[in-house]
Design an enzyme around this catalytic site. Structure first.
Site, PDB file in Angstrom:
ATOM      1  N   HIS A   1      37.316  34.420  35.113  1.00 50.04           N
ATOM      2  CA  HIS A   1      38.520  35.067  34.637  1.00 50.04           C
ATOM      3  C   HIS A   1      39.003  33.957  33.433  1.00 50.04           C
ATOM      4  O   HIS A   1      39.285  32.938  33.842  1.00 50.04           O
ATOM      5  CB  HIS A   1      39.397  35.377  35.763  1.00 50.04           C
ATOM      6  CG  HIS A   1      39.961  36.647  35.283  1.00 50.04           C
ATOM      7  ND1 HIS A   1      41.408  36.433  34.608  1.00 50.04           N
ATOM      8  CD2 HIS A   1      40.200  37.953  35.260  1.00 50.04           C
ATOM      9  CE1 HIS A   1      42.049  37.693  34.373  1.00 50.04           C
ATOM     10  NE2 HIS A   1      41.318  38.726  34.900  1.00 50.04           N
TER      11      HIS A   1
ATOM     12  N   ASP B   1      35.997  42.853  39.652  1.00 47.82           N
ATOM     13  CA  ASP B   1      34.843  43.570  39.566  1.00 47.82           C
ATOM     14  C   ASP B   1      33.949  43.351  40.521  1.00 47.82           C
ATOM     15  O   ASP B   1      33.142  44.291  40.937  1.00 47.82           O
ATOM     16  CB  ASP B   1      34.212  43.480  37.978  1.00 47.82           C
ATOM     17  CG  ASP B   1      34.993  44.173  36.952  1.00 47.82           C
ATOM     18  OD1 ASP B   1      35.612  45.129  37.261  1.00 47.82           O
ATOM     19  OD2 ASP B   1      35.294  43.399  36.067  1.00 47.82           O
TER      20      ASP B   1
HETATM   21  N1  ACO Z   1      29.006  33.136  35.573  1.00 45.82           N
HETATM   22  C1  ACO Z   1      28.694  31.611  35.282  1.00 45.82           C
HETATM   23  N2  ACO Z   1      29.325  31.026  34.830  1.00 45.82           N
HETATM   24  C2  ACO Z   1      30.496  31.411  34.258  1.00 45.82           C
HETATM   25  C3  ACO Z   1      31.182  32.808  34.428  1.00 45.82           C
HETATM   26  C4  ACO Z   1      30.156  33.358  35.182  1.00 45.82           C
HETATM   27  N3  ACO Z   1      30.648  34.864  35.221  1.00 45.82           N
HETATM   28  N4  ACO Z   1      32.237  32.799  33.868  1.00 45.82           N
HETATM   29  C5  ACO Z   1      32.582  31.718  33.409  1.00 45.82           C
HETATM   30  N5  ACO Z   1      31.595  30.830  33.615  1.00 45.82           N
HETATM   31  C6  ACO Z   1      31.739  29.399  33.363  1.00 45.82           C
HETATM   32  C7  ACO Z   1      31.226  29.492  31.748  1.00 45.82           C
HETATM   33  O1  ACO Z   1      29.757  29.003  31.606  1.00 45.82           O
HETATM   34  C8  ACO Z   1      32.062  27.981  31.426  1.00 45.82           C
HETATM   35  O2  ACO Z   1      31.318  26.749  32.155  1.00 45.82           O
HETATM   36  P1  ACO Z   1      31.378  25.679  31.106  1.00 45.82           P
HETATM   37  O3  ACO Z   1      32.872  25.207  30.846  1.00 45.82           O
HETATM   38  O4  ACO Z   1      30.506  24.690  32.068  1.00 45.82           O
HETATM   39  O5  ACO Z   1      30.527  25.989  29.828  1.00 45.82           O
HETATM   40  C9  ACO Z   1      33.427  28.350  31.968  1.00 45.82           C
HETATM   41  O6  ACO Z   1      32.989  28.970  33.237  1.00 45.82           O
HETATM   42  C10 ACO Z   1      34.327  28.826  31.135  1.00 45.82           C
HETATM   43  O7  ACO Z   1      33.759  30.123  30.806  1.00 45.82           O
HETATM   44  P2  ACO Z   1      34.231  30.869  29.504  1.00 45.82           P
HETATM   45  O8  ACO Z   1      33.235  32.130  29.407  1.00 45.82           O
HETATM   46  O9  ACO Z   1      34.502  30.042  28.497  1.00 45.82           O
HETATM   47  O10 ACO Z   1      35.437  31.724  29.953  1.00 45.82           O
HETATM   48  P3  ACO Z   1      36.181  32.958  29.394  1.00 45.82           P
HETATM   49  O11 ACO Z   1      37.626  32.758  29.721  1.00 45.82           O
HETATM   50  O12 ACO Z   1      35.928  32.874  27.621  1.00 45.82           O
HETATM   51  O13 ACO Z   1      35.719  34.350  29.853  1.00 45.82           O
HETATM   52  C11 ACO Z   1      35.029  36.143  31.194  1.00 45.82           C
HETATM   53  C12 ACO Z   1      36.085  34.983  30.939  1.00 45.82           C
HETATM   54  C13 ACO Z   1      34.504  36.896  29.924  1.00 45.82           C
HETATM   55  C14 ACO Z   1      35.508  37.033  32.371  1.00 45.82           C
HETATM   56  C15 ACO Z   1      33.714  35.277  31.829  1.00 45.82           C
HETATM   57  O14 ACO Z   1      34.284  34.566  33.108  1.00 45.82           O
HETATM   58  C16 ACO Z   1      32.612  36.109  32.152  1.00 45.82           C
HETATM   59  O15 ACO Z   1      32.080  36.476  31.223  1.00 45.82           O
HETATM   60  N6  ACO Z   1      32.618  36.575  33.224  1.00 45.82           N
HETATM   61  C17 ACO Z   1      31.513  37.518  33.728  1.00 45.82           C
HETATM   62  C18 ACO Z   1      31.902  39.056  33.193  1.00 45.82           C
HETATM   63  C19 ACO Z   1      32.797  39.659  33.907  1.00 45.82           C
HETATM   64  O16 ACO Z   1      32.925  39.770  35.284  1.00 45.82           O
HETATM   65  N7  ACO Z   1      33.742  40.221  33.508  1.00 45.82           N
HETATM   66  C20 ACO Z   1      35.115  40.910  34.104  1.00 45.82           C
HETATM   67  C21 ACO Z   1      36.327  40.225  33.969  1.00 45.82           C
HETATM   68  S1  ACO Z   1      37.801  40.851  34.790  1.00 45.82           S
HETATM   69  C22 ACO Z   1      37.635  42.124  33.924  1.00 45.82           C
HETATM   70  O17 ACO Z   1      37.950  42.172  32.687  1.00 45.82           O
HETATM   71  C23 ACO Z   1      38.145  43.356  34.338  1.00 45.82           C
END
Ligand code: ACO
Length: 380
Positions: free
Chosen positions: A266, A317
């Site tokens: 998140h 989610d």
């Molecule tokens: N699975 C694996 N690794 C993850 C995940 C995940 N779901 N989420 C974050 N990470 C890791 C990333 O790989 C990154 O790692 P690193 O720093 O070692 O490279 C770090 O955590 C930061 O992740 P970002 O993607 O840069 O975080 P951002 O804030 O841009 O994205 C997001 C947030 C889009 C929610 C992301 O966590 C994601 O894609 N999650 C999966 C989709 C999801 O569940 N979305 C629902 C969100 S809640 C909502 O909108 C209702």
């Protein structure tokens, strides 16, 4: 990033994804991502979750006050009476079902519903917004009934929103636990600060475009798998994993191939999502009522396997998925269900934007070439 020295358009380094940027004030909800606290109009959702209904949440977001009995009855009646769609909209849904996803159909429905509304002054806008709150739920139920070639079930305005939706969807009276579970879900997802879809609704409203345009933007934004679409993908994963013993290998593969695991991570929360424990508790109750714990236990095992490998937070989610599936809701209706809840927050935010509007217009930093030599078409 190195820019041409004489780039006149150079402006400060952009903040990718607008992370940490505070774009406006709001009276609606606050998210404390460090402590995992979500509040609606100052009330902790831990207090609202099991003690109120969705209609009370709508009152809170619209009035900035929890309702007394009289106001709650008025709201329940208004939302109930709004659970009706014009026949032409039903005909449009009939045309679209099976050809597009339910979420695309819903986006079109919201847009079309705007044609049935007059432009009204701001003080008359809340009833128009409330109509959309009611209509969206009916549209979701009708999309499902029509694609299954089942007869449409008319709304019963005397019933609560959660109960009536489940009845319109499944064609039978839901149990008390099912109604409580859907109420909980609708309450918990109703608002969440400047999430992507709310922000897009406010950007649209900020141009003084009408309410239905703003909500159409929001529905489109919610549909993406990084936002509202994650609940559907989380359930697909739980089903695919299928048994507890498969979870470890599946999650290891996901990490090895750098896949994002849906329902985790998140932008704002640094600890588990404030809504997660309530959704998890309620999903468990639902599956206990069915006497079928397998998928719920798979979900728990996936969560453990993710956390054993990386400290990623569990977001809203993840346990929304087994909760909605436990209500016999097909996975491709999960994101429409999210919209059915978030419509309360979206409309409240649009009203808030109109009340204190300023065009939302950030800048982009131009990083392309400059001062290129123009050549007429015959010389290119
Ligand atoms: N699975 C694996 N690794 C993850 C995940 C995940 N779901 N989420 C974050 N990470 C890791 C990333 O790989 C990154 O790692 P690193 O720093 O070692 O490279 C770090 O955590 C930061 O992740 P970002 O993607 O840069 O975080 P951002 O804030 O841009 O994205 C997001 C947030 C889009 C929610 C992301 O966590 C994601 O894609 N999650 C999966 C989709 C999801 O569940 N979305 C629902 C969100 S809640 C909502 O909108 C209702």
């Amino acid at each position: 990033m190195s820019l041409p020295k004489d780039n006149k358009d150079s402006i400060p380094e952009p903040v990718k994804g607008l992370e940490g940027i505070v774009a406006a004030d709001t009276n609606l909800s606050s998210v404390n991502g460090e402590k995992g606290i979500l509040r609606y109009c100052g009330y902790n959702i831990d207090d609202l979750a099991f003690n109120t209904t969705f209609e009370e949440t709508i009152c809170l977001l619209y009035d900035n006050e929890l309702p007394n009995q009289e106001r709650l009855e008025e709201m329940t009646k208004k939302v109930g009476e709004a659970r009706v769609l014009p026949d032409e909209v039903i005909r449009i849904i009939t045309e679209l079902v099976g050809k597009t996803s339910p979420m695309s159909t819903l986006r079109t429905v919201v847009s079309v519903l705007g044609h049935y509304e007059k432009n009204v002054p701001l003080k008359e806008l809340p009833p128009k917004a409330l109509r959309l709150v009611g209509q969206i739920s009916t549209a979701v139920a009708i999309i499902h009934r029509l694609r299954k070639k089942l007869p449409i079930i008319e709304a019963d305005p005397s019933k609560g929103h959660a109960e009536d939706f489940l009845r319109m969807l499944h064609g039978k009276e839901p149990t008390k636990i099912q109604v409580d579970a859907l109420n909980l879900y609708l309450i918990l997802l109703a608002d969440h600060g400047f999430n992507a879809s709310t922000f897009s609704a406010r950007v649209t409203a900020g141009t003084l475009a009408n309410l239905h345009s703003a909500i159409t933007s929001a529905v489109g934004t919610l549909s993406g798998p990084l936002h509202g679409g994650a609940n559907e993908k989380a359930m697909d994963m739980i089903i695919e994993v299928g048994t507890k013993k498969n979870a470890s290998k599946y999650i290891q593969n996901a990490f090895d191939s750098k896949q994002k695991i849906m329902g985790f991570g998140h932008r704002v929360y640094k600890v588990d999502d404030a809504r997660k424990p309530h959704l998890k508790k309620m999903a468990k109750k639902l599956w206990e009522e069915k006497n079928e714990m397998k998928l719920f236990e798979v979900a728990e095992e996936i969560e453990k396997q993710v956390k054993d490998r990386k400290p990623i937070i569990t977001n809203v989610d993840f346990y929304s998925a087994p909760l909605l599936y436990g209500l016999d809701i097909p996975t491709d209706l999960f994101t429409p269900l999210f919209a059915m809840s978030r419509i309360a927050g979206w409309t409240a935010h649009v009203l808030e934007q109109y009340r204190n509007n300023r065009l939302i217009r950030p800048r982009a930093r131009y990083v392309g070439q400059i001062d290129r030599t123009f050549r007429p078409i015959e010389q290119r």
